[in-house]
Design a protein around this motif. Structure first.
Motif, PDB file in Angstrom:
ATOM      1  N   LEU A 435      -2.830   1.002   4.476  1.00 14.60           N
ATOM      2  CA  LEU A 435      -3.491   0.010   3.624  1.00 14.60           C
ATOM      3  C   LEU A 435      -4.443   0.709   2.656  1.00 14.60           C
ATOM      4  CD1 LEU A 435      -4.290  -2.873   2.814  1.00 14.60           C
ATOM      5  CD2 LEU A 435      -5.833  -2.923   4.786  1.00 14.60           C
ATOM      6  N   GLU A 436      -4.292   0.412   1.383  1.00 14.06           N
ATOM      7  CA  GLU A 436      -5.163   0.995   0.361  1.00 14.06           C
ATOM      8  C   GLU A 436      -6.314   0.032   0.058  1.00 14.06           C
ATOM      9  OE1 GLU A 436      -4.844   3.067  -4.075  1.00 14.06           O
ATOM     10  OE2 GLU A 436      -3.409   1.499  -3.515  1.00 14.06           O
ATOM     11  N   ILE A 437      -7.534   0.527   0.209  1.00 14.36           N
ATOM     12  CA  ILE A 437      -8.736  -0.257  -0.080  1.00 14.36           C
ATOM     13  C   ILE A 437      -9.565   0.498  -1.120  1.00 14.36           C
ATOM     14  CG2 ILE A 437     -10.901  -1.162   0.842  1.00 14.36           C
ATOM     15  CD1 ILE A 437      -8.550  -2.749   1.823  1.00 14.36           C
ATOM     16  N   LYS A 438      -9.937  -0.200  -2.197  1.00 10.10           N
ATOM     17  CA  LYS A 438     -10.711   0.402  -3.275  1.00 10.10           C
ATOM     18  C   LYS A 438     -12.063  -0.288  -3.399  1.00 10.10           C
ATOM     19  CE  LYS A 438      -6.546   1.395  -6.018  1.00 10.10           C
ATOM     20  NZ  LYS A 438      -5.893   1.193  -7.341  1.00 10.10           N
ATOM     21  N   ALA A 439     -13.091   0.483  -3.709  1.00  8.56           N
ATOM     22  CA  ALA A 439     -14.440  -0.066  -3.811  1.00  8.56           C
ATOM     23  C   ALA A 439     -14.629  -0.937  -5.046  1.00  8.56           C
ATOM     24  CB  ALA A 439     -15.460   1.069  -3.819  1.00  8.56           C
ATOM     25  N   ASP A 440     -13.709  -0.840  -6.022  1.00  5.37           N
ATOM     26  CA  ASP A 440     -13.871  -1.580  -7.272  1.00  5.37           C
ATOM     27  C   ASP A 440     -12.724  -2.548  -7.547  1.00  5.37           C
ATOM     28  OD1 ASP A 440     -11.869   0.245  -7.711  1.00  5.37           O
ATOM     29  OD2 ASP A 440     -12.673   1.035  -9.606  1.00  5.37           O
ATOM     30  N   ASP A 441     -12.059  -3.000  -6.493  1.00  2.00           N
ATOM     31  CA  ASP A 441     -10.877  -3.855  -6.705  1.00  2.00           C
ATOM     32  C   ASP A 441     -10.790  -4.909  -5.608  1.00  2.00           C
ATOM     33  OD1 ASP A 441      -8.472  -4.919  -7.585  1.00  2.00           O
ATOM     34  OD2 ASP A 441      -7.244  -3.262  -6.809  1.00  2.00           O
ATOM     35  N   LEU A 442     -11.660  -5.897  -5.676  1.00  2.00           N
ATOM     36  CA  LEU A 442     -11.714  -6.911  -4.620  1.00  2.00           C
ATOM     37  C   LEU A 442     -10.412  -7.693  -4.520  1.00  2.00           C
ATOM     38  CD1 LEU A 442     -13.166  -8.529  -2.456  1.00  2.00           C
ATOM     39  CD2 LEU A 442     -14.190  -9.929  -4.257  1.00  2.00           C
ATOM     40  N   PHE A 443      -9.926  -8.226  -5.626  1.00  2.00           N
ATOM     41  CA  PHE A 443      -8.690  -8.997  -5.566  1.00  2.00           C
ATOM     42  C   PHE A 443      -7.537  -8.141  -5.040  1.00  2.00           C
ATOM     43  CE2 PHE A 443      -4.637 -10.444  -7.257  1.00  2.00           C
ATOM     44  CZ  PHE A 443      -4.641 -11.768  -6.862  1.00  2.00           C
ATOM     45  N   GLY A 444      -7.431  -6.928  -5.539  1.00  6.65           N
ATOM     46  CA  GLY A 444      -6.378  -6.035  -5.062  1.00  6.65           C
ATOM     47  C   GLY A 444      -6.490  -5.752  -3.581  1.00  6.65           C
ATOM     48  N   ASN A 445      -7.715  -5.602  -3.101  1.00  2.35           N
ATOM     49  CA  ASN A 445      -7.915  -5.382  -1.665  1.00  2.35           C
ATOM     50  C   ASN A 445      -7.411  -6.565  -0.857  1.00  2.35           C
ATOM     51  OD1 ASN A 445      -9.106  -2.899  -2.158  1.00  2.35           O
ATOM     52  ND2 ASN A 445     -11.197  -3.706  -2.077  1.00  2.35           N
ATOM     53  N   ALA A 446      -7.706  -7.782  -1.354  1.00  7.17           N
ATOM     54  CA  ALA A 446      -7.252  -8.979  -0.652  1.00  7.17           C
ATOM     55  C   ALA A 446      -5.731  -9.067  -0.663  1.00  7.17           C
ATOM     56  CB  ALA A 446      -7.860 -10.220  -1.302  1.00  7.17           C
ATOM     57  N   LEU A 447      -5.132  -8.839  -1.822  1.00  8.51           N
ATOM     58  CA  LEU A 447      -3.681  -8.921  -1.933  1.00  8.51           C
ATOM     59  C   LEU A 447      -3.000  -7.878  -1.068  1.00  8.51           C
ATOM     60  CD1 LEU A 447      -1.162 -10.110  -3.279  1.00  8.51           C
ATOM     61  CD2 LEU A 447      -1.500  -8.481  -5.167  1.00  8.51           C
ATOM     62  N   ARG A 448      -3.459  -6.649  -1.150  1.00 11.33           N
ATOM     63  CA  ARG A 448      -2.833  -5.587  -0.356  1.00 11.33           C
ATOM     64  C   ARG A 448      -3.037  -5.807   1.146  1.00 11.33           C
ATOM     65  NH1 ARG A 448      -4.829  -2.805  -4.849  1.00 11.33           N
ATOM     66  NH2 ARG A 448      -6.782  -2.296  -3.763  1.00 11.33           N
ATOM     67  N   SER A 449      -4.196  -6.367   1.519  1.00 13.20           N
ATOM     68  CA  SER A 449      -4.426  -6.665   2.933  1.00 13.20           C
ATOM     69  C   SER A 449      -3.461  -7.737   3.427  1.00 13.20           C
ATOM     70  CB  SER A 449      -5.875  -7.131   3.149  1.00 13.20           C
ATOM     71  OG  SER A 449      -6.782  -6.086   2.891  1.00 13.20           O
ATOM     72  N   ASN A 450      -3.221  -8.755   2.609  1.00 12.58           N
ATOM     73  CA  ASN A 450      -2.258  -9.796   2.980  1.00 12.58           C
ATOM     74  C   ASN A 450      -0.863  -9.206   3.124  1.00 12.58           C
ATOM     75  OD1 ASN A 450      -4.296 -11.682   2.855  1.00 12.58           O
ATOM     76  ND2 ASN A 450      -3.707 -12.502   0.855  1.00 12.58           N
ATOM     77  N   GLN A 451      -0.490  -8.351   2.195  1.00  9.03           N
ATOM     78  CA  GLN A 451       0.833  -7.725   2.240  1.00  9.03           C
ATOM     79  C   GLN A 451       0.959  -6.807   3.449  1.00  9.03           C
ATOM     80  OE1 GLN A 451       0.722  -5.973  -1.662  1.00  9.03           O
ATOM     81  NE2 GLN A 451       1.638  -7.760  -2.666  1.00  9.03           N
ATOM     82  N   PHE A 452      -0.098  -6.076   3.750  1.00 12.76           N
ATOM     83  CA  PHE A 452      -0.101  -5.201   4.924  1.00 12.76           C
ATOM     84  C   PHE A 452       0.085  -6.020   6.201  1.00 12.76           C
ATOM     85  CE2 PHE A 452      -2.576  -3.491   8.479  1.00 12.76           C
ATOM     86  CZ  PHE A 452      -2.010  -2.233   8.632  1.00 12.76           C
ATOM     87  N   ALA A 453      -0.665  -7.121   6.317  1.00 16.95           N
ATOM     88  CA  ALA A 453      -0.566  -7.966   7.516  1.00 16.95           C
ATOM     89  C   ALA A 453       0.835  -8.559   7.638  1.00 16.95           C
ATOM     90  CB  ALA A 453      -1.620  -9.061   7.469  1.00 16.95           C
ATOM     91  N   HIS A 454       1.391  -9.018   6.513  1.00 16.36           N
ATOM     92  CA  HIS A 454       2.742  -9.587   6.530  1.00 16.36           C
ATOM     93  C   HIS A 454       3.756  -8.538   6.973  1.00 16.36           C
ATOM     94  CE1 HIS A 454       6.250 -11.912   5.143  1.00 16.36           C
ATOM     95  NE2 HIS A 454       6.697 -10.743   4.739  1.00 16.36           N
ATOM     96  N   ASP A 455       3.701  -7.379   6.350  1.00 17.20           N
ATOM     97  CA  ASP A 455       4.675  -6.329   6.672  1.00 17.20           C
ATOM     98  C   ASP A 455       4.543  -5.885   8.123  1.00 17.20           C
ATOM     99  OD1 ASP A 455       5.458  -6.512   4.044  1.00 17.20           O
ATOM    100  OD2 ASP A 455       4.506  -4.631   3.408  1.00 17.20           O
ATOM    101  N   ASP A 456       3.324  -5.805   8.607  1.00 21.30           N
ATOM    102  CA  ASP A 456       3.091  -5.423  10.002  1.00 21.30           C
ATOM    103  C   ASP A 456       3.690  -6.469  10.937  1.00 21.30           C
ATOM    104  OD1 ASP A 456       1.778  -3.778  12.094  1.00 21.30           O
ATOM    105  OD2 ASP A 456       0.558  -5.566  12.380  1.00 21.30           O
ATOM    106  N   ASN A 457       3.520  -7.753  10.587  1.00 16.12           N
ATOM    107  CA  ASN A 457       4.085  -8.822  11.408  1.00 16.12           C
ATOM    108  C   ASN A 457       5.609  -8.759  11.415  1.00 16.12           C
ATOM    109  OD1 ASN A 457       4.998 -12.075  11.214  1.00 16.12           O
ATOM    110  ND2 ASN A 457       3.699 -11.488  12.921  1.00 16.12           N
ATOM    111  N   ILE A 458       6.218  -8.610  10.241  1.00 17.95           N
ATOM    112  CA  ILE A 458       7.683  -8.569  10.156  1.00 17.95           C
ATOM    113  C   ILE A 458       8.242  -7.342  10.870  1.00 17.95           C
ATOM    114  CG2 ILE A 458       9.640  -8.350   8.564  1.00 17.95           C
ATOM    115  CD1 ILE A 458       8.436 -11.144   8.598  1.00 17.95           C
ATOM    116  N   SER A 459       7.498  -6.241  10.854  1.00 19.30           N
ATOM    117  CA  SER A 459       7.994  -5.001  11.470  1.00 19.30           C
ATOM    118  C   SER A 459       8.160  -5.117  12.977  1.00 19.30           C
ATOM    119  CB  SER A 459       7.048  -3.838  11.141  1.00 19.30           C
ATOM    120  OG  SER A 459       5.825  -3.941  11.863  1.00 19.30           O
ATOM    121  N   ARG A 460       7.627  -6.175  13.574  1.00 18.11           N
ATOM    122  CA  ARG A 460       7.830  -6.363  15.009  1.00 18.11           C
ATOM    123  C   ARG A 460       9.299  -6.585  15.357  1.00 18.11           C
ATOM    124  NH1 ARG A 460       2.809  -8.265  13.874  1.00 18.11           N
ATOM    125  NH2 ARG A 460       1.199  -8.193  15.472  1.00 18.11           N
ATOM    126  N   LEU A 461      10.043  -7.182  14.447  1.00 18.47           N
ATOM    127  CA  LEU A 461      11.440  -7.516  14.722  1.00 18.47           C
ATOM    128  C   LEU A 461      12.225  -6.272  15.136  1.00 18.47           C
ATOM    129  CD1 LEU A 461      12.127  -9.992  11.784  1.00 18.47           C
ATOM    130  CD2 LEU A 461      12.069 -10.560  14.226  1.00 18.47           C
TER     131      LEU A 461
END
Length: 681
Positions: A435-461
């Motif tokens: 997961l990429e987190i940047k100190a100057d990109d709040l929206f991007g952090n939120a979007l990438r966190s959502n994508q990370f959580a989704h991908d992690d959930n799907i990877s259980r299959l």
């Protein structure tokens, strides 16, 4: 994946070491035996000043135990309710802030960068809607043919839409993960907000319609009022095909396995294969929680003008990301979901929202620092003793049940012996390395966190069951039971006064956290949890006679709670809250047995004029201290499977020892004749 949470703080929902059920040797009471060992609350762990002794316990036990506290305690402006759960949540939030402030200046700290990005409100305002515009423009350009792929992208991005899905255990094959789909498409919390026309709902409907208009206006759309009307009309149609909350809570009814091709036949008018493959699911077998709802939604989507669907997605996107967008968007979302729906006058300060943002997205990264600082090993060790005593008490009770058949008792004890108990924090922490987190990109952090959580959930299959995973962070003031894992889970933050204090009187600890343990354990044997066997499999393992006796007791409890009028003309739904009410009744019953066993055959001392039994029930009542704003209480009656706090305290009226402890007599308001007291475990 079926779970049940203690849930007194959260609106519902939404997850080491093994503990057997064999009875341990009598443990020393978890109590202050050293004069220097003083509990955090009062002389023995209970706040006597919060009582109202002008009230007879038999008339209103909640008011007797908590009445002065209730009168003297104001609800903070940024909260919809306030009580023991929220007080501990505030403490957890403040402690977490200290951790994040220390990390904020460290460029190598992921949690520090996430926290800093949220605090930089000037940067958020300067960017305006620019970060989300590419996504909004995709919505504006989509046609019917492209909608399934766009909705798959929305899923991955964390934008809710017309239905949803997640990967969890297959209830009938719990060693395998499977993708489950469920109904969606409405912006208010439940179908009843659209379909019931009482005065309160009519006001909410008008407020929601105005909210839709305001969000479209913020998005820069023209003719917002008319377009909001069209969205609302569409959502009301969707609400008519939704399953109600009782059917949606039934583990048997929501287990509907089918292939993707089966779903396409059952719900024509939508390209399910493109959507399901788009979210990353390549398996053919899926579960559909509410098949008729998806059938209805597919037709509504096929019949709706594309403009209405686009507008609904625009609103859902801005609402979903409102907390990481400029204040105008955040305040509009809060005006409906915070104020109109829950009665909260004021949004939380930005630092509090920054803490919540960081813990919501990087919870276990924060949790490692939190438990190192605030969860001492001796708390975990003391909790271990309590859990063992409570499990042993249930094991004994199962053996003595008159209504359960002998062969079922063997299976029930086997299930209890297979329990896993998780205390405090995970043994294995989540890896956020991708997961990429940047100190100057709040929206991007939120979007990438959502994508990370989704991908992690799907990877259980296709992979092994992750038995080390937790569904809550250590900072959450809550607890839960996971039926598929056959486990009970207690995060660190709830293991504090008034729930648990190793220096407090044993009666208070057993009435508090002991009953919470019993509550979570008993969830595995409630109206839904009892449908899962010792392996976590959804299966029929009770005899017809067991089921008949259990359902009869359940109906009596339903009737008891149906009778409670918590607002003028508004009653608890005893069917919807049955599982949690069983949890409270069983938890308190089991904890009482465990408390008596912990005394090793001795009588508890009298403290401040109170017997051990009186203190035990006060310990139970104290954890349910809570004041509600009227809108929040009304919302909970519709959406929360837990009863309000007053009625949770009143469950003691079903226990014979409560009558003896407080000399409760016929004619007092909470009195139940012995034949009318509900006894399950």
């Amino acid at each position: 994946m079926a779970t049940a949470a203690l849930g007194a703080m959260l609106m519902a929902t939404a997850p080491a070491f093994a503990q057997g059920a064999a009875a341990p040797a009598p443990a020393a009471p978890i109590s202050a035996t050293d004069a220097a060992a003083k509990p955090e609350i009062g002389d023995f762990g209970f706040d006597l000043s919060g009582m109202d002794k002008s009230v007879q316990p038999g008339d209103d036990f909640y008011a007797y135990a908590n009445g002065t506290w209730a009168k003297d305690t104001a609800i903070p402006a940024d909260k919809s309710n306030y009580g023991m759960f929220t007080a501990l949540a505030d403490l957890s939030q403040k402690r977490t802030q200290e951790i994040l402030e220390a990390a904020k200046g460290d460029p190598n700290s992921m949690i520090g960068r996430a926290y800093a990005s949220y605090l930089d409100s000037a940067a958020v305002e300067a960017k305006g809607l620019a970060p989300i515009e590419p996504w909004l423009n995709k919505i504006r350009a989509v046609d019917k043919a492209g909608l399934p792929a766009l909705l798959a992208e929305a899923d991955r991005s964390g934008v809710s839409h017309f239905f949803g899905g997640y990967v969890g255990q297959d209830d009938k094959n719990p060693d395998v993960y499977i993708y489950t789909m469920f109904q969606g498409g409405i912006g208010m919390p439940d179908r009843d907000f659209y379909l019931k026309d009482g005065e309160r709902n009519v006001k909410l409907q008008a407020a929601y319609l105005k909210h839709l208009e305001n969000v479209l206006t913020l998005a820069g759309e023209k003719d917002a009022a008319a377009r909001a009307q069209a969205i609302y009309a569409f959502e009301k149609q969707v609400a008519t095909v939704h399953w109600d909350k009782n059917d949606s809570s039934d583990a048997t009814k929501v287990y509907n396995k089918m292939t993707v091709a089966d779903l396409a036949k059952a719900a024509p008018g939508f390209d399910w294969a493109t959507f399901i493959r788009g979210v990353g699911v390549n398996e053919d077998a899926i579960l559909v929680a509410q098949p008729s709802a998806l059938t209805g939604e597919a037709k509504l989507i096929a019949d709706a003008p594309i403009g209405v669907l686009r507008d609904a997605l625009l609103v859902r996107s801005l609402d979903g990301f409102s907390s990481v967008l400029p204040d105008a968007v955040a305040e509009e979302a809060f005006s409906f979901y915070g104020t109109a729906l829950s009665g909260t006058p004021q949004m939380q300060e930005r630092w509090k929202r920054a803490v919540d943002f960081t813990t919501n997205n990087l919870g276990e990264a924060v949790g490692q620092d939190y438990v190192a600082k605030y969860f001492p090993p001796e708390t975990k060790a003391a909790m271990d003793v309590l859990v063992k005593n409570v499990l042993a008490a249930l094991d004994t009770r199962i053996g003595k049940l008159s209504w359960m058949q002998p062969e079922t008792k063997v299976k029930a004890k086997k299930k209890l012996a297979n329990f896993t108990t998780k205390i405090g924090y995970p043994d294995r922490w989540k890896d956020y390395g991708k997961l990429e987190i940047k100190a100057d990109d709040l929206f991007g952090n939120a979007l990438r966190s959502n994508q990370f959580a989704h991908d992690d959930n799907i990877s259980r299959l296709g992979g092994p069951i992750r038995r080390w995973e937790w569904g809550m962070t250590p900072m959450e003031v809550n607890a839960y039971a996971n039926f598929g894992m056959n486990e009970i889970v207690f995060p660190a933050a709830i293991l504090q006064p008034p729930f648990f204090d190793p220096k407090a009187d044993a009666a208070i600890n057993y009435g508090g956290i002991g009953a919470v343990i019993g509550h979570e354990v008993s969830h595995h044997f409630d109206d839904q949890g009892a449908k899962y066997d010792e392996t976590g499999k959804l299966a029929d393992w009770w005899t017809p006679a067991d089921v008949k006796a259990f359902e009869a007791a359940g109906k009596a409890l339903v009737a008891q709670y149906d009778a409670y009028e918590v607002l003028p003309g508004e009653h608890i739904d005893g069917t919807f809250t049955l599982g949690e009410n069983i949890g409270d009744l069983a938890g308190l019953t089991i904890a009482y047995d465990a408390y008596k066993k912990s005394l090793g055959g001795k009588e508890a001392p009298v403290i401040d004029g109170l017997t051990g039994d009186q203190r035990f029930f006060l310990g139970w009542a104290q954890v349910w201290r809570r004041n509600y704003r009227e809108q929040n209480l009304a919302q909970r009656i519709t959406t929360d499977p837990h009863s309000p706090s007053i009625q949770r305290a009143w469950v003691s009226r079903n226990l014979d020892p409560w009558y003896k402890a407080y000399n409760v007599k016929d004619g007092q308001k909470l009195y139940l004749a012995p034949k009318d007291r509900v006894r399950i475990w």
